[in-house]
Write a protein that holds these residues in place. Structure first.
Motif, PDB file in Angstrom:
ATOM      1  N   PHE A 143       0.975   4.241  -2.812  1.00  0.00           N
ATOM      2  CA  PHE A 143       0.909   5.658  -2.441  1.00  0.00           C
ATOM      3  C   PHE A 143       2.128   6.417  -2.990  1.00  0.00           C
ATOM      4  O   PHE A 143       1.995   7.533  -3.505  1.00  0.00           O
ATOM      5  CB  PHE A 143       0.840   5.790  -0.912  1.00  0.00           C
ATOM      6  CG  PHE A 143       0.680   7.193  -0.435  1.00  0.00           C
ATOM      7  CD1 PHE A 143      -0.501   7.888  -0.658  1.00  0.00           C
ATOM      8  CD2 PHE A 143       1.712   7.835   0.229  1.00  0.00           C
ATOM      9  CE1 PHE A 143      -0.651   9.195  -0.222  1.00  0.00           C
ATOM     10  CE2 PHE A 143       1.576   9.132   0.670  1.00  0.00           C
ATOM     11  CZ  PHE A 143       0.394   9.817   0.445  1.00  0.00           C
TER      12      PHE A 143
ATOM     13  N   ALA B 160       0.850  -1.211   0.000  1.00  0.00           N
ATOM     14  CA  ALA B 160       0.000   0.000   0.000  1.00  0.00           C
ATOM     15  C   ALA B 160       0.879   1.252   0.000  1.00  0.00           C
ATOM     16  O   ALA B 160       0.579   2.231  -0.693  1.00  0.00           O
ATOM     17  CB  ALA B 160      -0.925  -0.010   1.212  1.00  0.00           C
ATOM     18  N   GLY B 161       1.958   1.223   0.767  1.00  0.00           N
ATOM     19  CA  GLY B 161       2.895   2.357   0.759  1.00  0.00           C
ATOM     20  C   GLY B 161       3.509   2.545  -0.612  1.00  0.00           C
ATOM     21  O   GLY B 161       3.745   3.672  -1.055  1.00  0.00           O
TER      22      GLY B 161
ATOM     23  N   LEU C 243       1.653   7.129  -6.654  1.00  0.00           N
ATOM     24  CA  LEU C 243       0.769   8.282  -6.860  1.00  0.00           C
ATOM     25  C   LEU C 243       1.501   9.597  -6.583  1.00  0.00           C
ATOM     26  O   LEU C 243       1.351  10.568  -7.333  1.00  0.00           O
ATOM     27  CB  LEU C 243      -0.468   8.166  -5.979  1.00  0.00           C
ATOM     28  CG  LEU C 243      -1.415   7.014  -6.314  1.00  0.00           C
ATOM     29  CD1 LEU C 243      -2.525   6.913  -5.278  1.00  0.00           C
ATOM     30  CD2 LEU C 243      -1.983   7.171  -7.701  1.00  0.00           C
TER      31      LEU C 243
END
Length: 177
Positions: A166, A162-163, A169
């Protein structure tokens, strides 16, 4: 080379290629100021109006103009307070006044906008892709090497992935903001 590494390298090369595509702005353009047209040449640092050529020079917070008759006009900005000065042969009846020419220079200035930072964007993309594609190796490099026979939990791998997403992005955002 496995498929993940090949995908990472190809993505990195594509992004690197896209960061180099910028059009060079024209150094000569026509500026309309107070219903008059002026030709501004940024390479030669000249303003042309009605056949007269005025040279300009920026030095810190001071702008100096040289007129066709070698007269000079200068304007200094002291953080909101402006001081002007000129030589004896300055003739604002014959030539365009200095404050008007400085207005032309300011009218030509495009509004400041951020163009992004491709190096930071590439760094975030690289780290993000690595974390998203291979969370185990990322976890091992940051934590696992400290312990003997350590294995990450599913939660640790999920948070690493998930990091990474992120960071991807943020990397894309860094190209444009």
């Amino acid at each position: 080379m496995n498929n993940r590494a090949a995908a990472f390298v190809l993505t990195f090369l594509l992004l690197l290629l896209l960061t180099g595509c910028r059009e060079k702005p024209s150094l000569i353009r026509t500026v309309t100021y107070m219903d008059q047209e002026y030709t501004l040449d940024q390479e030669k640092q000249t303003i042309t109006h009605s056949g007269d050529v005025y040279h300009y020079q920026f030095s810190g917070n001071e702008i100096t103009l040289e007129y066709p008759n070698q007269a000079t006009y200068s304007q200094t900005d002291y953080g909101g307070s402006i001081a002007s000065g000129w030589t004896e042969n300055y003739d604002d009846a014959r030539y365009v006044p200095g404050d008007v020419l400085i207005g032309v220079l300011h009218a030509d200035s495009p509004p400041s906008r951020r163009t992004g930072n491709p190096l930071i964007g590439l760094l975030f993309l690289a780290v993000g892709l690595w974390n998203a594609i291979s969370p185990y190796s990322s976890w091992y490099l940051s934590h696992g090497w400290r312990y003997k026979n350590a294995e990450p939990s599913d939660l640790a791998l999920g948070l690493t992935r998930a990091g990474g997403i992120f960071a991807i992005l943020l990397g894309i955002l860094a190209f444009f903001v």
